[in-house]
Design an enzyme around this catalytic site. Structure first.
Site, PDB file in Angstrom:
ATOM      1  CG  PHE A  25      -1.949  -1.085   1.167  1.00  0.00           C
ATOM      2  CD1 PHE A  25      -1.833  -2.171   2.000  1.00  0.00           C
ATOM      3  CD2 PHE A  25      -2.993  -1.042   0.256  1.00  0.00           C
ATOM      4  CE1 PHE A  25      -2.755  -3.203   1.959  1.00  0.00           C
ATOM      5  CE2 PHE A  25      -3.923  -2.077   0.198  1.00  0.00           C
ATOM      6  CZ  PHE A  25      -3.804  -3.146   1.048  1.00  0.00           C
ATOM      7  CE  LYS A  43       3.819  -0.357   4.396  1.00  0.00           C
ATOM      8  NZ  LYS A  43       3.679  -1.787   4.718  1.00  0.00           N
ATOM      9  CE  LYS A 139       3.345 -13.120   3.397  1.00  0.00           C
ATOM     10  NZ  LYS A 139       2.232 -13.182   2.450  1.00  0.00           N
ATOM     11  CG  ASN A 142       4.729 -10.490   6.696  1.00  0.00           C
ATOM     12  OD1 ASN A 142       4.940  -9.642   5.827  1.00  0.00           O
ATOM     13  ND2 ASN A 142       3.614 -11.167   6.785  1.00  0.00           N
ATOM     14  CG  ASP A 155       2.691  -6.145   6.920  1.00  0.00           C
ATOM     15  OD1 ASP A 155       2.883  -6.237   5.722  1.00  0.00           O
ATOM     16  OD2 ASP A 155       1.623  -5.742   7.401  1.00  0.00           O
ATOM     17  CB  THR A 173       1.860 -17.822  -0.955  1.00  0.00           C
ATOM     18  OG1 THR A 173       2.030 -19.228  -0.826  1.00  0.00           O
ATOM     19  CG2 THR A 173       2.422 -17.152   0.292  1.00  0.00           C
TER      20      THR A 173
HETATM   21  C1  LIG Z   1       5.198  -2.996  12.752  1.00  0.00           C
HETATM   22  O1  LIG Z   1       5.412  -2.945  11.364  1.00  0.00           O
HETATM   23  C2  LIG Z   1       4.346  -2.677  10.562  1.00  0.00           C
HETATM   24  C3  LIG Z   1       3.045  -2.415  11.027  1.00  0.00           C
HETATM   25  C4  LIG Z   1       2.027  -2.163  10.110  1.00  0.00           C
HETATM   26  C5  LIG Z   1       2.299  -2.186   8.756  1.00  0.00           C
HETATM   27  C6  LIG Z   1       1.233  -1.946   7.746  1.00  0.00           C
HETATM   28  O2  LIG Z   1       1.525  -1.550   6.646  1.00  0.00           O
HETATM   29  N1  LIG Z   1      -0.034  -2.248   8.138  1.00  0.00           N
HETATM   30  C7  LIG Z   1      -1.161  -2.087   7.336  1.00  0.00           C
HETATM   31  C8  LIG Z   1      -1.184  -1.283   6.187  1.00  0.00           C
HETATM   32  C9  LIG Z   1      -2.339  -1.178   5.436  1.00  0.00           C
HETATM   33  C10 LIG Z   1      -3.493  -1.879   5.823  1.00  0.00           C
HETATM   34  C11 LIG Z   1      -3.465  -2.671   6.963  1.00  0.00           C
HETATM   35  C12 LIG Z   1      -2.306  -2.774   7.721  1.00  0.00           C
HETATM   36  C13 LIG Z   1       3.578  -2.445   8.280  1.00  0.00           C
HETATM   37  C14 LIG Z   1       4.606  -2.669   9.195  1.00  0.00           C
HETATM   38  N2  LIG Z   1       5.914  -2.953   8.827  1.00  0.00           N
HETATM   39  C15 LIG Z   1       6.415  -2.756   7.578  1.00  0.00           C
HETATM   40  O3  LIG Z   1       5.782  -2.338   6.637  1.00  0.00           O
HETATM   41  C16 LIG Z   1       7.866  -3.079   7.372  1.00  0.00           C
HETATM   42  C17 LIG Z   1       8.489  -1.985   6.507  1.00  0.00           C
HETATM   43  S1  LIG Z   1       9.994  -2.478   5.787  1.00  0.00           S
HETATM   44  C18 LIG Z   1      11.164  -2.140   7.001  1.00  0.00           C
HETATM   45  N3  LIG Z   1      10.810  -1.675   8.192  1.00  0.00           N
HETATM   46  C19 LIG Z   1      11.782  -1.431   9.128  1.00  0.00           C
HETATM   47  N4  LIG Z   1      13.079  -1.641   8.892  1.00  0.00           N
HETATM   48  C20 LIG Z   1      13.461  -2.105   7.693  1.00  0.00           C
HETATM   49  N5  LIG Z   1      14.789  -2.329   7.454  1.00  0.00           N
HETATM   50  C21 LIG Z   1      12.498  -2.368   6.709  1.00  0.00           C
HETATM   51 BR1  LIG Z   1      13.016  -3.046   5.017  1.00  0.00          BR
END
Ligand SMILES: COc1ccc(C(=O)Nc2ccccc2)cc1NC(=O)CCSc1ncnc(N)c1Br
Length: 274
Positions: A25, A43, A139, A142, A155, A173
């Site tokens: 997203f 994010k 998985k 994540n 995530d 998957t």
């Molecule tokens: C607690 O982590 C999250 C909590 C929530 C959501 C999320 O989008 N929820 C969501 C979005 C839309 C609809 C419903 C739920 C996403 C994450 N986490 C992530 O997106 C991980 C980002 S990548 C990354 N992050 C840190 N250090 C790195 N080196 C990297 Br590579």
């Protein structure tokens, strides 16, 4: 600190750095809060896409769930803010990035690395379960890795409160889903026990256990628990025995997470420092 989490942040409070990843997203950037110089992962989610995919409620639930989770192996969601067209999540930065990339680079992990990651994961999932939270989407994609090699679950986009039979749109998957989920039955926290077994298999053999050319075949292999081990000498009998304790069709008979610590394979291979 918590007052930080509740204060109203804006994008101008942060210096934006390199892109860290492209999510479903939105994209994630390395960022630094200007005053404290605290490094985070930011994010950026587009409201239009969230509305289009009808996941705003999922995001709200996730933010609510994450606000109460504090565990060294769970990536922190420090806070969030939004402007007219975007929602920003202020996330903990995992300095060594995506576990998936390490797994692909080394094709599989050795037993000590695998057992250490699985033990951390079992403790983090048990912590979630004590809060009646099921992750449901464990998985490699994540999982992230912190500065000192510690595993971080991320995530929680699909997490729900137990028990639940909320349909998880099977867009992703099937490989990590237990029989009760692929059959659309009610499921409990035991779905994460199953996923732990799938992940252990993938860490050791380099791919998930029920992989098949297409959805239908994967579906059949999962519901039949059609588990086969490549007869590679470098994977011990104890490792296979551990996997068999988790990949059990009857959810109530899967190895309870607190007992993972006492499993012979884990005791013989996991880092005692954990
Ligand atoms: C607690 O982590 C999250 C909590 C929530 C959501 C999320 O989008 N929820 C969501 C979005 C839309 C609809 C419903 C739920 C996403 C994450 N986490 C992530 O997106 C991980 C980002 S990548 C990354 N992050 C840190 N250090 C790195 N080196 C990297 Br590579």
């Amino acid at each position: 600190s918590d007052d930080n989490a509740s204060r109203q942040w804006t994008i101008n409070d942060f210096e934006i750095g390199k892109p860290l990843g492209k999510g479903k997203f939105g994209n994630v950037y390395l960022a630094r809060e200007k005053q404290s110089k605290f490094v985070v992962a930011l994010k950026v989610l587009f409201k239009s896409q969230l509305q289009h995919s009808n996941v705003e409620h999922q995001l709200r639930r996730e933010i609510e769930i994450q606000a109460h989770l504090r565990h060294p192996n769970i990536l922190r969601l420090y806070g969030f803010f939004y402007d007219k067209e975007k929602v920003y999540l202020i996330l903990e930065y995992a300095a060594r990035g995506e576990l998936y990339k390490e797994l692909v680079a080394s094709s599989h992990f050795d037993e000590r690395t695998s057992a250490s990651y699985i033990l951390s994961l079992a403790r983090a999932l048990h912590y979630c379960h004590t809060k009646h939270v099921i992750h449901r989407d464990i998985k490699p994609e994540n999982l992230l890795v912190g500065l000192n090699g510690e595993l971080k679950i991320s995530d929680f986009g699909w997490s729900v409160h137990a028990p639940s039979n909320r349909r998880k749109t099977l867009c992703g998957t099937l490989d990590y889903l237990p029989p009760e989920m692929v059959e659309g039955k009610e499921h409990s926290t035991a779905v994460d026990n199953w996923s732990l077994g799938v992940l252990t298999y993938e860490f050791l053999f380099g791919g998930p256990p029920f992989e098949a050319p297409d959805h239908q075949d994967t579906y059949k292999r999962i519901v039949r628990v059609d588990l086969r081990f490549p007869n590679v000498p470098e994977v011990s009998a104890e490792a296979k025995a551990f996997i068999r304790k988790l990949l059990v069709k009857d959810a109530s008979r899967r190895l309870p997470l607190p007992e993972v610590d006492n499993d012979p394979w884990i005791r013989a291979n996991a880092d005692p420092e954990l």
